[in-house]
Motif scaffolding. Structure first.
Motif, PDB file in Angstrom:
ATOM      1  N   TYR A  61     -18.547  24.168  68.892  1.00 54.57           N
ATOM      2  CA  TYR A  61     -18.415  23.314  67.717  1.00 54.57           C
ATOM      3  C   TYR A  61     -19.669  23.221  66.863  1.00 54.57           C
ATOM      4  O   TYR A  61     -19.594  22.852  65.702  1.00 54.57           O
ATOM      5  CB  TYR A  61     -18.028  21.893  68.153  1.00 54.57           C
ATOM      6  CG  TYR A  61     -16.720  21.880  68.903  1.00 54.57           C
ATOM      7  CD1 TYR A  61     -15.515  21.889  68.194  1.00 54.57           C
ATOM      8  CD2 TYR A  61     -16.699  21.891  70.284  1.00 54.57           C
ATOM      9  CE1 TYR A  61     -14.314  21.916  68.871  1.00 54.57           C
ATOM     10  CE2 TYR A  61     -15.501  21.913  70.969  1.00 54.57           C
ATOM     11  CZ  TYR A  61     -14.305  21.923  70.266  1.00 54.57           C
ATOM     12  OH  TYR A  61     -13.122  21.964  70.921  1.00 54.57           O
ATOM     13  N   ASN A  62     -20.775  23.465  67.496  1.00 57.76           N
ATOM     14  CA  ASN A  62     -22.021  23.169  66.793  1.00 57.76           C
ATOM     15  C   ASN A  62     -22.891  24.402  66.572  1.00 57.76           C
ATOM     16  O   ASN A  62     -23.015  25.246  67.450  1.00 57.76           O
ATOM     17  CB  ASN A  62     -22.832  22.134  67.579  1.00 57.76           C
ATOM     18  CG  ASN A  62     -22.113  20.810  67.632  1.00 57.76           C
ATOM     19  OD1 ASN A  62     -21.859  20.204  66.599  1.00 57.76           O
ATOM     20  ND2 ASN A  62     -21.732  20.387  68.837  1.00 57.76           N
ATOM     21  N   ARG A  86     -24.470  22.391  61.647  1.00 60.47           N
ATOM     22  CA  ARG A  86     -23.068  22.552  61.229  1.00 60.47           C
ATOM     23  C   ARG A  86     -22.179  22.117  62.387  1.00 60.47           C
ATOM     24  O   ARG A  86     -22.442  22.471  63.538  1.00 60.47           O
ATOM     25  CB  ARG A  86     -22.745  24.020  60.918  1.00 60.47           C
ATOM     26  CG  ARG A  86     -23.706  24.704  59.969  1.00 60.47           C
ATOM     27  CD  ARG A  86     -23.265  24.504  58.543  1.00 60.47           C
ATOM     28  NE  ARG A  86     -24.171  25.153  57.609  1.00 60.47           N
ATOM     29  CZ  ARG A  86     -25.285  24.579  57.151  1.00 60.47           C
ATOM     30  NH1 ARG A  86     -25.643  23.388  57.563  1.00 60.47           N
ATOM     31  NH2 ARG A  86     -26.026  25.218  56.277  1.00 60.47           N
ATOM     32  N   ASN A  87     -21.140  21.380  62.084  1.00 63.00           N
ATOM     33  CA  ASN A  87     -20.173  21.010  63.114  1.00 63.00           C
ATOM     34  C   ASN A  87     -18.795  21.465  62.654  1.00 63.00           C
ATOM     35  O   ASN A  87     -18.313  21.054  61.605  1.00 63.00           O
ATOM     36  CB  ASN A  87     -20.197  19.499  63.324  1.00 63.00           C
ATOM     37  CG  ASN A  87     -19.237  19.089  64.427  1.00 63.00           C
ATOM     38  OD1 ASN A  87     -18.043  18.944  64.187  1.00 63.00           O
ATOM     39  ND2 ASN A  87     -19.767  18.927  65.621  1.00 63.00           N
TER      40      ASN A  87
ATOM     41  N   THR B   9     -17.744  15.743  68.407  1.00 59.23           N
ATOM     42  CA  THR B   9     -18.938  14.887  68.363  1.00 59.23           C
ATOM     43  C   THR B   9     -18.853  13.917  67.192  1.00 59.23           C
ATOM     44  O   THR B   9     -18.011  14.049  66.309  1.00 59.23           O
ATOM     45  CB  THR B   9     -20.206  15.736  68.179  1.00 59.23           C
ATOM     46  OG1 THR B   9     -20.102  16.354  66.917  1.00 59.23           O
ATOM     47  CG2 THR B   9     -20.369  16.745  69.270  1.00 59.23           C
ATOM     48  N   LEU B  11     -20.856  13.729  64.925  1.00 60.41           N
ATOM     49  CA  LEU B  11     -21.558  14.274  63.764  1.00 60.41           C
ATOM     50  C   LEU B  11     -20.751  14.159  62.474  1.00 60.41           C
ATOM     51  O   LEU B  11     -21.285  13.707  61.459  1.00 60.41           O
ATOM     52  CB  LEU B  11     -21.950  15.727  64.033  1.00 60.41           C
ATOM     53  CG  LEU B  11     -22.677  16.410  62.892  1.00 60.41           C
ATOM     54  CD1 LEU B  11     -24.041  15.767  62.664  1.00 60.41           C
ATOM     55  CD2 LEU B  11     -22.835  17.897  63.158  1.00 60.41           C
ATOM     56  N   PRO B  12     -19.469  14.528  62.491  1.00 56.88           N
ATOM     57  CA  PRO B  12     -18.739  14.444  61.221  1.00 56.88           C
ATOM     58  C   PRO B  12     -18.752  13.041  60.633  1.00 56.88           C
ATOM     59  O   PRO B  12     -18.894  12.875  59.421  1.00 56.88           O
ATOM     60  CB  PRO B  12     -17.325  14.862  61.608  1.00 56.88           C
ATOM     61  CG  PRO B  12     -17.489  15.686  62.826  1.00 56.88           C
ATOM     62  CD  PRO B  12     -18.652  15.098  63.561  1.00 56.88           C
TER      63      PRO B  12
END
Lengths: 200, 428
Positions: A61-62, A86-87, B9, B11-12
């Motif tokens: 994902y990352n 970036r995810n 996660t 993060l978004p």
């Protein structure tokens, strides 16, 4: 089990599963776009933005890495350089949303200090932060991807007009050493950006 | 069943939050501007406030911004402009030790005559017994020596100028702001130079309104303020007696003695005075092509003058001029040599050391004054310097970062002995 997950995802997304970059793989994400903003006087501005992200696939994902780019602003040409993350929400689908954060410093190093009649004019860059949301389209073999992103970019930048000291003087606190007088303009450029990119 | 789908996660969420936060100002740029400039403002003081007590002798402290430097036996006396005088034990030039500091407000110059130190305290002249530099005693205050500083004699008010920085803030746009860019302030500061190699006088960076300068010759103290020369008899060292004042015109800035002559630098030229009768100096000539930015050193035959570009330096040339002064009534220019940005200079016999400001330090053999450029010995580019004093034990080089001493027993090869760093380096 290994087949089960793609199957579930397939069901979940009703898309064909796509290959993704291996963990630890090198990623290059090149983007080009425009910065849209309103100057402090109220006029609209459209500026050019170029960015190249170099990173690694941390997990499915990352992605993390560093970026370098070129942004133009009124009277400023800056080279942002910094750290990017970036995810990817659905890394193994054909289309996936992703989010990104870029944090760095916009350097004005390629704008030279000009000197005319003992007056120096120069620019200095500043910190920048840029969160974005994008959509990526993956190719079948996972090697190529296309992106389209919108986001904000906050960029600090300062311009100076100074008269350097000639002769020998005692420094006084409160002014940059070496200057008789200094006009300093502190800008914060707030821009909406749209960028197209390619990942390979 | 164990799920292998990782929870996405946070993060978004963070990114979306950031988008909202940074996007909140609706993409309008913010511009603020400040205009900052150096200037000087007048400070009005009462002389009576300074006369109530004796100057305080403090323990040795760090040099902030050295002014005139004076060599006295094994000691260095270093003026801290407007603040006082540092006394340093320099018996070992490789390791000068700060002994004490005489706190004298308004002090810009000093001179020593037979164990008596003369120092200005705004309008007054103080006399200190420094026969034991570790135990200094103030012995006399001569009042109103530099009386031209008075703005109101009846109330004892005088004015001094203080360096300051003013700032104007605005959130105006750049077009308006740039207008301010034209109002660039000219610093009111003046420069005073005097570099008499034979006596070890140094350069001083006058910043305030007090521009008193003095020197000693033939048991007389010659003090110049902005427009006059004042003569004191110091045959009785402890008790200077005022003899007379001589009007010189405006902009007098430096004075140095050489063989019964006084060379007085002013904004308009160099005055040469005959002081063979010490109490009655008489004018011999005024050399008009030398101005205030021009340190001069002299030997029997020649005067070495540096001209440089700078705020208060009018000619816009950087050069070393050689004048023939055999006839002091009419000095003659012999030759000019181009230089980088010459400040002070020091003459030791046939060797001339030129402080080139930020460009470094040059040394020359000047035995043949017509071919000085061909006899450059060293060019130390990394040694930023503003003035040079050839002392008996060492060559003292005053630079923006401090006061350094060099062994110059081999004139073409300077060897660094020590450096005293300063707290507040000057800018060259």
């Amino acid at each position: 089990m290994k087949r089960f997950i793609p199957f579930i995802l397939f069901l979940f997304s009703s898309q064909i599963s796509f290959a993704q970059k291996e963990i630890g793989a090198y990623i290059h994400h090149a983007e080009i776009g425009t910065l849209l903003g309103t100057s402090s006087q109220g006029s609209k501005r459209i500026n050019f933005s170029l960015q190249s992200f170099h990173g690694i696939q941390l997990d499915p994902y990352n992605q993390i890495g560093f970026f370098v780019g070129v942004d133009t602003y009124p009277d400023f040409n800056l080279m942002p350089i910094g750290f990017g993350w970036r995810n990817i929400l659905f890394p193994d689908k054909k289309y996936s949303f992703y989010t990104s954060i870029d944090l760095g410093y916009g350097s004005a190093w390629f704008q030279k200090k000009e000197r005319e009649n003992n007056v120096e004019t120069w620019n200095e860059g500043g910190w920048m932060v840029s969160p974005a949301i994008g959509l990526r389209k993956n190719s079948k073999n996972g090697k190529l991807g296309y992106t389209c992103a919108v986001g904000f970019k906050k960029q600090y930048a300062n311009s100076f007009v100074g008269v350097p000291i000639t002769g020998t003087v005692t420094p006084v606190e409160g002014i940059r050493p070496g200057y008789e007088s200094l006009f300093e303009e502190n800008n914060i450029f707030n821009s909406l950006f749209m960028r197209m990119g390619i990942i390979f | 069943m164990k799920t292998t789908v990782q929870p996405i996660t946070k993060l978004p969420l963070l990114v979306i939050a950031l988008l909202i936060i940074t996007g909140m100002p609706a993409c309008q740029d913010q511009t603020t501007s400040t205009y900052t400039y150096r200037t000087q403002y007048p400070v009005y003081l009462q002389m009576s406030n300074f006369r109530t007590s004796q100057a305080v002798i403090e323990s040795g402290k760090e040099l902030e911004n050295p002014g005139k430097i004076y060599i006295y036996n094994d000691f260095l006396l270093i003026n801290e402009p407007q603040k006082g005088i540092h006394i340093l034990d320099n018996s070992n030039p490789s390791n000068p030790i700060s002994i004490n500091f005489i706190n004298i407000p308004g002090n810009v110059d000093l001179a020593v005559n037979s164990d008596m130190l003369y120092a200005d305290n705004y309008l007054d002249l103080l006399v200190f017994d420094i026969s034991n530099p570790r135990n200094i005693q103030q012995v006399k205050r001569v009042e109103d020596v530099f009386e031209s500083m008075y703005t109101d004699r009846s109330t004892g008010t005088f004015m001094t100028l203080k360096d300051t920085v003013l700032t104007m803030d605005s959130d105006v746009n750049s077009d308006w702001g740039m207008g301010w860019g034209n109002i660039f302030w000219n610093r009111g500061g003046m420069f005073a130079m005097s570099s008499d190699a034979s006596r070890g006088g140094g350069e001083s960076y006058g910043q305030g309104g007090s521009m008193a300068r003095f020197t000693l010759m033939s048991a007389h103290l010659y003090a110049v303020d902005e427009h006059s020369l004042r003569v004191f008899n110091v045959e009785n060292e402890e008790n200077p007696a005022f003899i007379k004042g001589i009007h010189l015109g405006w902009g007098i800035e430096t004075i140095f003695p050489f063989q019964n002559k006084l060379f007085i630098g002013s904004n308009t030229g160099m005055h040469i005075y005959d002081a063979s009768n010490p109490s009655e100096p008489t004018q011999m000539s005024v050399y008009q092509h030398v101005t205030a930015c021009d340190p001069v050193v002299v030997n029997e035959t020649y005067a070495f003058v540096t001209l440089r570009t700078g705020v208060n330096c009018r000619f816009g040339v950087d050069e070393l001029q050689i004048l023939n002064i055999e006839d002091p009534y009419s000095p003659k220019l012999l030759k000019s040599y181009p230089m980088e940005n010459p400040h002070g200079l020091g003459l030791a016999g046939d060797y001339l050391y030129v402080a080139e400001g930020k460009h470094g330090l040059k040394s020359f053999n000047v035995a043949d004054v017509m071919n000085i450029d061909k006899n450059q010995l060293e060019y130390l580019r990394s040694l930023k310097s503003v003035d040079i004093i050839p002392g008996p034990k060492s060559l003292i080089v005053i630079g923006p970062d401090g006061v350094c001493q060099f062994d110059y027993s081999t004139p073409n090869k300077l060897v660094q002995l020590s450096c005293i760093n300063v707290k507040n380096p000057i800018i060259v």
